[in-house]
Design an enzyme around this catalytic site. Structure first.
Site, PDB file in Angstrom:
ATOM      1  CG  ASN A   1      -2.018   0.917   1.266  1.00 53.49           C
ATOM      2  OD1 ASN A   1      -2.635   1.098   2.300  1.00 53.49           O
ATOM      3  ND2 ASN A   1      -2.349   1.539   0.159  1.00 53.49           N
TER       4      ASN A   1
ATOM      5  CD  GLN B   1      -4.675   5.789   0.019  1.00 54.12           C
ATOM      6  OE1 GLN B   1      -3.719   5.078   0.308  1.00 54.12           O
ATOM      7  NE2 GLN B   1      -5.869   5.303  -0.233  1.00 54.12           N
TER       8      GLN B   1
ATOM      9  CG  ASN C   1      -8.781   8.611  -1.360  1.00 54.16           C
ATOM     10  OD1 ASN C   1      -8.123   7.869  -0.645  1.00 54.16           O
ATOM     11  ND2 ASN C   1      -9.970   9.085  -1.005  1.00 54.16           N
TER      12      ASN C   1
ATOM     13  CB  CYS D   1      -4.535   6.460   5.311  1.00 54.76           C
ATOM     14  SG  CYS D   1      -3.498   5.339   4.350  1.00 54.76           S
TER      15      CYS D   1
ATOM     16  CG  ASN E   1      -1.219  -0.291   5.570  1.00 50.09           C
ATOM     17  OD1 ASN E   1      -0.792  -0.864   6.557  1.00 50.09           O
ATOM     18  ND2 ASN E   1      -1.950  -0.901   4.647  1.00 50.09           N
TER      19      ASN E   1
ATOM     20  CG  ASN F   1     -12.314   2.443   2.005  1.00 52.55           C
ATOM     21  OD1 ASN F   1     -12.381   3.197   1.036  1.00 52.55           O
ATOM     22  ND2 ASN F   1     -11.537   2.685   3.038  1.00 52.55           N
TER      23      ASN F   1
ATOM     24  NE  ARG G   1     -13.937   7.450   1.325  1.00 53.12           N
ATOM     25  CZ  ARG G   1     -14.225   8.159   2.426  1.00 53.12           C
ATOM     26  NH1 ARG G   1     -15.464   8.556   2.643  1.00 53.12           N
ATOM     27  NH2 ARG G   1     -13.297   8.432   3.311  1.00 53.12           N
TER      28      ARG G   1
ATOM     29  CB  CYS H   1      -6.927  -1.137   2.638  1.00 49.57           C
ATOM     30  SG  CYS H   1      -7.925   0.200   3.358  1.00 49.57           S
ATOM     31  N   GLY H   2      -5.070  -0.627   5.574  1.00 48.43           N
ATOM     32  CA  GLY H   2      -5.056  -0.789   7.016  1.00 48.43           C
ATOM     33  C   GLY H   2      -6.417  -0.652   7.666  1.00 48.43           C
TER      34      GLY H   2
END
Length: 261
Positions: free
Chosen positions: A13, A45, A63, A72, A74, A191, A210, A218-219
């Site tokens: 990620n 991101q 995003n 976010c 991660n 998401n 999203r 995705c954390g």
């Protein structure tokens, strides 16, 4: 315009990081989209770091479509490691639009971040109407054309919906994700995670983010999946969420506070 930037990733990620603490710059939406475009530099991101009076730094997440993200996981872990290298602290406090996030630097590029308490009330997610957040009644279709109704909604800094299925390989997240992200139930979009419980300690997932689309990890989706499974007695309060490049370990305490590492 020359921009000093960094790149980091958590389980694939990936993020472009711009340090706005000493010489801040302002980027418009089109510039953010260009930077995130993989034909240019590319990332899931973009993260802006700015000064904050009571924490180690303030973070803004954007995003790849130029929209803002409230949280976010991660990305926060990456910035905690980034800041820790500067000040040699093992506990890093960062602020975001979704609140304060504490991270502990454990060494060997392992960072544990407290994400917060999972929110499940319809207006906290938010949904467009007051319905059962443990069964939204959203229909997804597998590769065989069979229809499955469900969806569990959780907010862990941003809105998520999780579908638990028997066989993850039967579902194409590239087809399911865009449709569910734009579903009328989610006024702020969402998401999307499709998850398969392997056992009480392991869940495999595919995630559509999203505003970013398909990502390798995705954390917050990992946290949402673990929380959705735990509150529906599908997994234990400590569970690994498996992505293509590795696992995120999620822990949920007695107060429903979620930590990820």
């Amino acid at each position: 315009m020359d921009i000093q930037a960094y790149k980091m990733d958590g389980l694939g990620n990936d993020f472009i990081i711009i340090d706005n603490r000493s010489d801040p710059i302002i980027l418009n939406k089109n510039q953010i989209i260009k930077i995130c475009d993989r034909k240019f530099i590319g990332c899931d991101q973009l993260i802006l770091i700015s000064n904050h009076k009571t924490s180690d730094a303030h973070l803004e997440f954007f995003n790849s479509d130029g929209s803002k993200s409230g949280a976010c996981g991660n990305g926060t872990r990456c910035i905690a490691e980034f800041i820790s290298r500067e000040n040699n602290k093992k506990n890093i406090l960062l602020t975001t639009s979704a609140g304060e996030l504490n991270s502990e630097i454990l060494g060997d590029n392992i960072v544990e971040t407290g994400i917060g308490i999972g929110k499940t009330k319809w207006d906290q997610i938010p949904l467009s109407q007051n319905i059962n957040t443990k069964h939204l009644g959203i229909t997804i279709t597998d590769n065989n054309g069979d229809r499955h109704s469900g969806g569990i909604a959780i907010n862990v800094g941003n809105p998520h919906v999780v579908f638990f299925v028997n066989n993850l390989d039967d579902f194409d997240i590239n087809k399911i994700g865009p449709k569910v992200e734009q579903h009328k139930l989610f006024p702020e979009r969402c998401n999307v995670t499709v998850a398969q419980v392997i056992n009480g300690n392991l869940i495999k997932v595919k995630v559509w983010e999203r505003g970013a689309g398909l990502t390798k990890a995705c954390g917050t989706a990992a946290c949402a999946t673990a929380f959705a499974g735990f509150t529906n007695q599908l997994n234990l309060n400590q569970v690994d969420i498996e992505f293509k490049k590795g696992n995120l370990s999620i822990k949920i305490d007695k107060n429903n506070f979620i930590k990820m590492k």
